[in-house]
Motif scaffolding. Structure first.
Motif, short mmCIF file in Angstrom:
data_model
loop_
_atom_site.label_atom_id
_atom_site.label_comp_id
_atom_site.label_asym_id
_atom_site.label_seq_id
_atom_site.Cartn_x
_atom_site.Cartn_y
_atom_site.Cartn_z
N TRP A 1 4.66 7.34 8.59
CA TRP A 1 4.12 5.98 8.61
C TRP A 1 4.41 5.20 7.33
CZ3 TRP A 1 3.93 5.58 13.36
CH2 TRP A 1 3.34 6.53 14.19
N TYR A 2 4.36 5.87 6.18
CA TYR A 2 4.68 5.17 4.93
C TYR A 2 6.14 4.73 4.95
CZ TYR A 2 5.81 4.26 0.08
OH TYR A 2 6.27 3.66 -1.07
N ILE A 3 7.03 5.66 5.33
CA ILE A 3 8.45 5.31 5.40
C ILE A 3 8.67 4.16 6.38
CG2 ILE A 3 10.75 6.15 6.07
CD1 ILE A 3 9.99 8.89 5.05
N LEU A 4 7.96 4.21 7.50
CA LEU A 4 8.08 3.13 8.48
C LEU A 4 7.62 1.80 7.89
CD1 LEU A 4 8.68 2.18 11.37
CD2 LEU A 4 6.33 2.80 11.98
N SER A 5 6.50 1.80 7.18
CA SER A 5 5.99 0.54 6.60
C SER A 5 6.97 -0.05 5.61
CB SER A 5 4.62 0.77 5.94
OG SER A 5 4.74 1.47 4.72
N LYS A 6 7.55 0.78 4.74
CA LYS A 6 8.50 0.27 3.75
C LYS A 6 9.80 -0.19 4.42
CE LYS A 6 7.81 0.20 -0.07
NZ LYS A 6 7.09 -0.80 -0.91
N ASP B 1 -5.21 4.73 10.50
CA ASP B 1 -4.73 3.59 11.30
C ASP B 1 -3.49 3.03 10.60
OD1 ASP B 1 -4.21 1.26 12.65
OD2 ASP B 1 -6.29 0.56 12.65
N PRO B 2 -2.30 3.60 10.86
CA PRO B 2 -1.08 3.20 10.14
C PRO B 2 -0.80 1.70 10.21
CG PRO B 2 -0.67 5.16 11.45
CD PRO B 2 -2.03 4.66 11.84
N GLN B 3 -1.06 1.09 11.36
CA GLN B 3 -0.78 -0.33 11.52
C GLN B 3 -1.60 -1.17 10.55
OE1 GLN B 3 1.60 -1.58 13.55
NE2 GLN B 3 1.18 -3.67 12.83
N ALA B 4 -2.89 -0.91 10.48
CA ALA B 4 -3.79 -1.70 9.64
C ALA B 4 -3.69 -1.31 8.17
CB ALA B 4 -5.24 -1.54 10.11
N GLU B 5 -3.52 -0.02 7.89
CA GLU B 5 -3.55 0.47 6.51
C GLU B 5 -2.22 0.32 5.79
OE1 GLU B 5 -5.32 4.42 6.14
OE2 GLU B 5 -6.33 4.08 8.07
N LEU B 6 -1.11 0.39 6.52
CA LEU B 6 0.20 0.40 5.89
C LEU B 6 1.14 -0.70 6.38
CD1 LEU B 6 0.86 4.26 5.88
CD2 LEU B 6 0.69 2.81 3.85
N ILE B 7 1.36 -0.72 7.69
CA ILE B 7 2.43 -1.57 8.22
C ILE B 7 2.11 -3.05 8.08
CG2 ILE B 7 3.71 -2.17 10.31
CD1 ILE B 7 3.31 0.82 11.14
N PRO C 1 0.82 -1.22 0.00
CA PRO C 1 0.00 0.00 0.00
C PRO C 1 0.85 1.27 0.00
CG PRO C 1 -0.01 -1.02 2.16
CD PRO C 1 0.70 -1.97 1.25
N VAL C 2 0.38 2.29 -0.71
CA VAL C 2 1.07 3.59 -0.76
C VAL C 2 0.11 4.66 -0.26
CG1 VAL C 2 2.24 5.29 -2.20
CG2 VAL C 2 2.45 2.85 -2.73
N LYS C 3 0.40 5.19 0.92
CA LYS C 3 -0.38 6.28 1.51
C LYS C 3 0.57 7.13 2.34
CE LYS C 3 -4.93 4.10 2.26
NZ LYS C 3 -5.90 3.75 3.31
N ILE C 4 0.42 8.43 2.23
CA ILE C 4 1.22 9.30 3.09
C ILE C 4 0.47 9.59 4.39
CG2 ILE C 4 2.35 11.56 3.26
CD1 ILE C 4 3.66 9.53 1.35
#
Length: 338
Positions: free
Chosen positions: A178-183, A110-116, A103-106
Motif C-alpha cells: 500500500w505504501y508503494i502504491l500510494s507513492k 485503511d490504505p485509501q484513507a491513511e495513505l493513498i 504519509p509514511v506507513k508500511i
C-alpha cells in the motif's frame, strides 16, 4: 550565497528529509516559507514572534526555529494535504516549491484513507496551487525508490533500475504494497498534472534514508536503525541500501539550482549486508547481536543494480554508508532517543 533574495516553500517541513532541506536552504541564503500540519496558530519569525504555538505543537517545530538563519528568513504556516487551497498563503510569492509532505506507513488498516488519498490529493492540491502563483518557476517533488521497486517484470541481480523504471499499480495492489502504491499513484498523478498544466516538475526518488536527526521524533527510516540497535532486522533481509539524509536534501536543492535539471532522480546507495551494519554498530554497542542466519530473506529488489549517475551529474557525492550509520547513532544518542 546561492539563494540570496529567493523565496521558496517547503511542505511538511517538520519531517526528516524536509527539516534538512530547510536547514540547507537557510544556510544557502534562501527565505523559507515552511508548512506544518498541526500548529494552533501561524507563526511568523522575521526577527519577532507574532503568534505562539501551543507547547505540544511548538515542540514539533522548535528544531526548525533553532536553525541558523531561521530567525531572519523562516516563516511557518499551517497547511493540510486534504484541505484544498490551504497551501496558498505559504506558496504565494515563492520562486520554487519543495513538496515533501506525504504519509509514511508500511501497515495500514485503511490504505485509501491513511495513505493513498493524502498522498495523491495532497500532491495535486499543492501542484494546483503552484499553477496559480506566477512566481513559481519549479516544483521539486519528494517521491521514493518505492515507485521503482514493483514493476511489471521480475527483479534480480542482473536487472538495472534507472529513472525509466516505474512500479506498476496493479502489481502493488496484488501484493498489498500500500505504501508503494500510494507513492506510485501520487508520482503518476504529479507527472500527468505537470504535463497538462505546463508545470516545471522535478522528482526525487530516494531510497531508505538514514543520517543525523534534526526533528525531536523518530521517523520510519531511522527507526529501522533503532531496530538494528535492538537486535532486530525490520525487513528480515540480508541486503540493504541506506542513503544519507544530507545527500538527499542537497540533491533536492541542486535540482532547483541546476536550470537543466528535469525528470526523475534516483538517490540511493550501494548494497550493504546485515553483517556489515552490525559490525559498524558494534563500535557503539559491543554486545549487539542482530537476528539473522536462516531467518533472513533476499528480496530481488535489493540485489538489483541501481543507476545513480543522473543525480551525480547534479554534483552529489554520496556519503559512505558507514559514516551515515555512525552519524545516525551519534545523533540519536545526543537526543537521548536510544
Amino acid at each position: 550565497m546561492n539563494g540570496g533574495g529567493k523565496v521558496v516553500c517547503v511542505t511538511g517541513a517538520s519531517g526528516y528529509i524536509a527539516s534538512w532541506i530547510v536547514k540547507l536552504l537557510l544556510l544557502r541564503g534562501y527565505t523559507v516559507k515552511a508548512t506544518v500540519r498541526d500548529p494552533s496558530l501561524f507563526l511568523l519569525s522575521f526577527g519577532f514572534v507574532l503568534f505562539i504555538f501551543s507547547f505540544e505543537d511548538q515542540k514539533k517545530t522548535d528544531h526548525l526555529l533553532a536553525l541558523d538563519g531561521a530567525r531572519e528568513r523562516l516563516q511557518l504556516f499551517k497547511a493540510s494535504l486534504l484541505e484544498e487551497g490551504s497551501f496558498e498563503h505559504a506558496i504565494d510569492g515563492c520562486d520554487a516549491v519543495f513538496h515533501t509532505a506525504s504519509p509514511v506507513k508500511i501497515i495500514a488498516t485503511d490504505p485509501q484513507a491513511e495513505l493513498i488519498e493524502p498522498a495523491v490529493k495532497g500532491t495535486i492540491n499543492v501542484l494546483a496551487t503552484c499553477t496559480k502563483v506566477s512566481s513559481v518557476k519549479r516544483v521539486i517533488l519528494t517521491s521514493s525508490m518505492a515507485t521503482l521497486l514493483s514493476p511489471n517484470f521480475p527483479l534480480g541481480p542482473n536487472v538495472l533500475l534507472d529513472e525509466t523504471t516505474f512500479s506498476d499499480p496493479s502489481v502493488c495492489e496484488e501484493e498489498k504494497q500500500w505504501y508503494i502504491l500510494s507513492k506510485t499513484l501520487a508520482e503518476n498523478a504529479a507527472w500527468t498534472f505537470a504535463k497538462d498544466n505546463n508545470l516545471d516538475l522535478v522528482v526525487m526518488n530516494p531510497g531508505l534514508v538514514i543520517g543525523p536527526v534534526l526533528q525531536p521524533t523518530i521517523n520510519f527510516s531511522v527507526d529501522v536503525v533503532i531496530d538494528f540497535i535492538k537486535g532486530k532486522n525490520t525487513f528480515n533481509r540480508k541486503h540493504h541500501r541506506l542513503v544519507d539524509v544530507r545527500d538527499v536534501a542537497l540533491a533536492h536543492i541542486k535540482a532547483l539550482e541546476t536550470p537543466s535539471a528535469k525528470g526523475r532522480y534516483i538517490i540511493d546507495a550501494p548494497i550493504v549486508t546485515t553483517e556489515e551494519i552490525e559490525k559498524i554498530l558494534r563500535e557503539f554497542f559491543p554486545d549487539l547481536c542482530i537476528a539473522h542466519e536462516n531467518e533472513e530473506i533476499d528480496l530481488n529488489s535489493m540485489t538489483c543494480k541501481v543507476n545513480v549517475e543522473k543525480v551525480k551529474s547534479l554534483g552529489i557525492e554520496f556519503t559512505p554508508t558507514e559514516t551515515s550509520l555512525r552519524d545516525t547513532v551519534l545523533s540519536l544518542k545526543e537526543k537521548h532517543l536510544v
